[in-house]
Design an enzyme around this catalytic site. Structure first.
Site, short mmCIF file in Angstrom:
data_model
loop_
_atom_site.label_atom_id
_atom_site.label_comp_id
_atom_site.label_asym_id
_atom_site.label_seq_id
_atom_site.Cartn_x
_atom_site.Cartn_y
_atom_site.Cartn_z
N LYS A 286 0.85 -1.20 0.00
CA LYS A 286 0.00 0.00 0.00
C LYS A 286 0.88 1.25 0.00
CE LYS A 286 -4.05 -1.77 2.52
NZ LYS A 286 -5.04 -1.57 1.47
N ARG A 360 -10.44 -11.45 1.70
CA ARG A 360 -11.26 -12.54 1.15
C ARG A 360 -10.56 -13.88 1.27
NH1 ARG A 360 -11.51 -9.32 -4.40
NH2 ARG A 360 -11.17 -7.68 -2.88
N1 BES Z 1 -8.30 -3.68 4.16
C1 BES Z 1 -8.40 -3.29 2.81
C2 BES Z 1 -9.69 -2.52 2.50
C3 BES Z 1 -9.74 -1.10 2.99
C4 BES Z 1 -9.23 -0.08 2.23
C5 BES Z 1 -10.35 -0.81 4.19
C6 BES Z 1 -9.32 1.23 2.68
C7 BES Z 1 -10.44 0.49 4.62
C8 BES Z 1 -9.92 1.52 3.88
C9 BES Z 1 -8.39 -4.52 1.90
O1 BES Z 1 -7.62 -5.57 2.35
C10 BES Z 1 -7.82 -4.09 0.60
O2 BES Z 1 -6.69 -3.72 0.57
N2 BES Z 1 -8.62 -4.14 -0.45
C11 BES Z 1 -8.20 -3.74 -1.74
C12 BES Z 1 -8.69 -4.75 -2.73
C13 BES Z 1 -8.14 -4.55 -4.11
C14 BES Z 1 -6.66 -4.84 -4.13
C15 BES Z 1 -8.86 -5.47 -5.05
C16 BES Z 1 -8.79 -2.36 -2.02
O3 BES Z 1 -9.93 -2.12 -1.66
O4 BES Z 1 -8.07 -1.53 -2.56
MN MN Z 2 -5.60 -5.36 1.78
#
Ligand code: BES
Ligand code: MN
Ligand code: ZN
Length: 510
Positions: A286, A360
């Site tokens: 990230k 997931r």
């Molecule tokens: N934990 C995150 C989702 C999230 C993002 C929660 C921002 C709260 C604030 C999750 O694990 C994630 O990173 N999801 C990705 C999925 C994508 C790579 C398909 C996302 O939402 O960017």
């Molecule tokens: Mn994630």
């Protein structure tokens, strides 16, 4: 944080010798103030005559009792709080109005340094006193929350650390009031427990912390707790959670807590909560900005476990099992890589496109295992799963998806009752096709379009035809819509929705 001592006060509130005596007043149809004729409200007359207090929603006025001799209110201050016009409000609107009033009372108590307060329940014809008391007190306890564990001194208000004593004065119906207060106490403290877990940093709340907390609950309430460690997960071939944990030095845990009712032929609710104690994204790292917020990625697990605390207290007539797959998502040298293919519990294979779509992966194992092991009547999972849900719904509503409209409808209603609003998104089979893989059964992302739905579609592959609903709480678990009873930081969302669902459980038709 020390807990607030709550007591029912039978003697005249005028004789209460605490810091703050609280009255809630509402307006009638013509927006005229509905006032009682107690000693305290007499003190309000001048302010009303001057137009300083009209009883509008969130009108606040505190005064210092002026009477003398036997005609004196003994509390240090009297607080008058407006509830506004109540006619025409639905029951859930009213509940929310009272919770918000409770939040305002907590904020005022903090501003005035009032540690001992007494709440005089208003007599409102539209709602049973039991519900008025429940929601007001729930609002007070939810609003009166602060996380001070790592602070030497609270810099803003150095001496105030929370309401120590809360007296509740009600005209009649003691039994009902007690029932309402006990409900408020259970659900507010459960939500606060979830906030405490979430406020802990990634190095303060680890998978082992979930395990320890569940074990404590099990001992306290006579429930069964099972914790799978890494080697047990390997034996069970839980390839999802193991893959996510690969790049971490912190061992994963699969935490299972079971409540069994004594009632025969009871149905079983399975709750699964994402317990991702820190989400760096893994190799698909990230960006640095706001990455610290990813300590909140365990809020689904926190909600599931905290709700189990209420289940333990209230012993409903339905079996409840909670499973929390817990790990962090790191990028160590043995970390999962894009392109890798993993095999979930139960045998479905998955091509990893993005290691940041890890929620997931851990939920899939937990869902498949839980359904296989406990054969539940229905399954609810909660997860901070996608950033996309924030784009769609902002921070105001939780995303809700599922394969059973009956379960979805029950959750919509539960959310409305407790003020945690949900919004259903579609889940047509076309969304599922977005996660078809060329080399494995499925892949772990479906591209940019409909990110929240394709994430749910992934989970759906693991529930078969068990009635299932998924709450994407990424937008509501923290930075939630500001409300008087939801301070900034983690909200504890989901806890009270689950509690409401379970408290009002009726035989599920399916
Ligand atoms: N934990 C995150 C989702 C999230 C993002 C929660 C921002 C709260 C604030 C999750 O694990 C994630 O990173 N999801 C990705 C999925 C994508 C790579 C398909 C996302 O939402 O960017
Ligand atoms: Mn994630
Ligand atoms: Zn995540």
């Amino acid at each position: 944080m020390e807990s607030t001592k709550i007591s029912l006060i039978r003697k005249a509130p005028e004789n209460y010798r605490g810091d703050l005596l609280v009255y809630c007043l509402h307006q009638d149809e013509k927006e005229k103030l509905v006032m009682g004729s107690t000693l305290a409200t007499k003190e309000l007359k001048k302010a009303v005559a001057l137009g300083d207090f009209k009883g509008k929603e969130s009108d606040l006025l505190h005064i210092y009792p002026q009477g003398t001799g036997r005609k004196k209110v003994l509390a240090g201050r009297i607080l008058f709080l407006g509830l506004g016009k109540l006619d025409g409000c639905s029951q859930s609107d009213l509940r929310e109005r009272f919770r918000k009033a409770g939040g305002s009372i907590a904020a005022k108590a903090a501003a005035l340094n009032a540690e001992k307060i007494c709440l005089c329940l208003p007599d409102i014809s539209l709602v049973p006193g039991e519900v008025v008391g429940e929601c007001l007190v729930e609002g007070i306890l939810l609003g009166d929350y602060r996380f001070l564990k790592y602070k030497k001194k609270e810099t803003k208000d150095p001496s105030f650390t929370g309401i120590k004593g809360l007296g509740v004065h009600a005209a009649g119906g003691e039994k009902g009031i007690r029932r309402g207060l006990s409900r408020a106490l259970h659900s507010a403290y459960a939500a606060r427990a979830a906030r405490d877990m979430a406020n802990e940093p990634g190095n303060g709340w680890t998978p082992q912390s979930f395990a320890a907390y569940a074990q404590e609950l099990a001992v306290k309430h006579n429930m069964k707790c099972t914790v799978f460690d890494k080697s047990h997960m390997k034996r069970l071939k839980m390839g999802g959670i193991l893959a996510v944990n690969q790049g971490s030095a912190e061992p994963p845990k699969m935490v299972i807590l079971e409540y069994k009712t004594l009632k025969k032929k009871a149905q079983t609710i399975l709750i699964v909560g994402k317990g991702l104690t820190f989400d760096s994204g893994g190799v698909s790292l990230k960006p640095a900005a706001k990455m610290e917020e990813m300590k909140y990625d365990m809020c689904g697990g926190a909600a599931a476990l905290s709700a189990m605390g209420v289940v333990g207290e209230e012993k409903p007539d339905v079996n409840v099992v909670a499973i929390i797959p817990a790990t962090d998502n790191m990028s160590g040298s043995s970390a999962l890589k894009p392109g890798d293919i993993i095999c979930h519990y139960g045998g479905i294979t998955s091509e990893i496109i993005n290691t940041d779509a890890e929620g997931r992966l851990i939920l899939a194992d937990a869902l498949a295992y839980g359904i296989n092991k406990f054969n539940p009547t229905c399954v609810v999972d909660l997860a901070t799963l996608t950033g996309a849900v924030i784009l769609g719904l902002g921070h105001h509503r939780t995303g809700l998806l599922g394969n059973s409209q009956e379960l979805v409808d029950r959750l919509l209603l539960a959310g409305e009752n407790c003020g945690e609003l949900l919004w259903q998104l579609p889940l047509d089979k076309e969304y599922g096709e977005q996660i078809d893989s060329d080399v494995a059964d499925i892949k772990n992302t479906g591209g940019r379009p409909a990110g929240t739905i394709t994430a749910a579609a992934y989970l759906q592959k693991f529930v078969d035809d068990t009635p299932w609903a998924h709450l994407d709480i990424a937008g509501t678990a923290w930075n939630f819509t500001e409300k008087t009873y939801i301070p900034k930081g983690p909200s504890g969302t989901g806890v009270r929705t689950l509690v409401d669902l379970i408290r009002n459980w009726k035989k599920f038709q399916g």
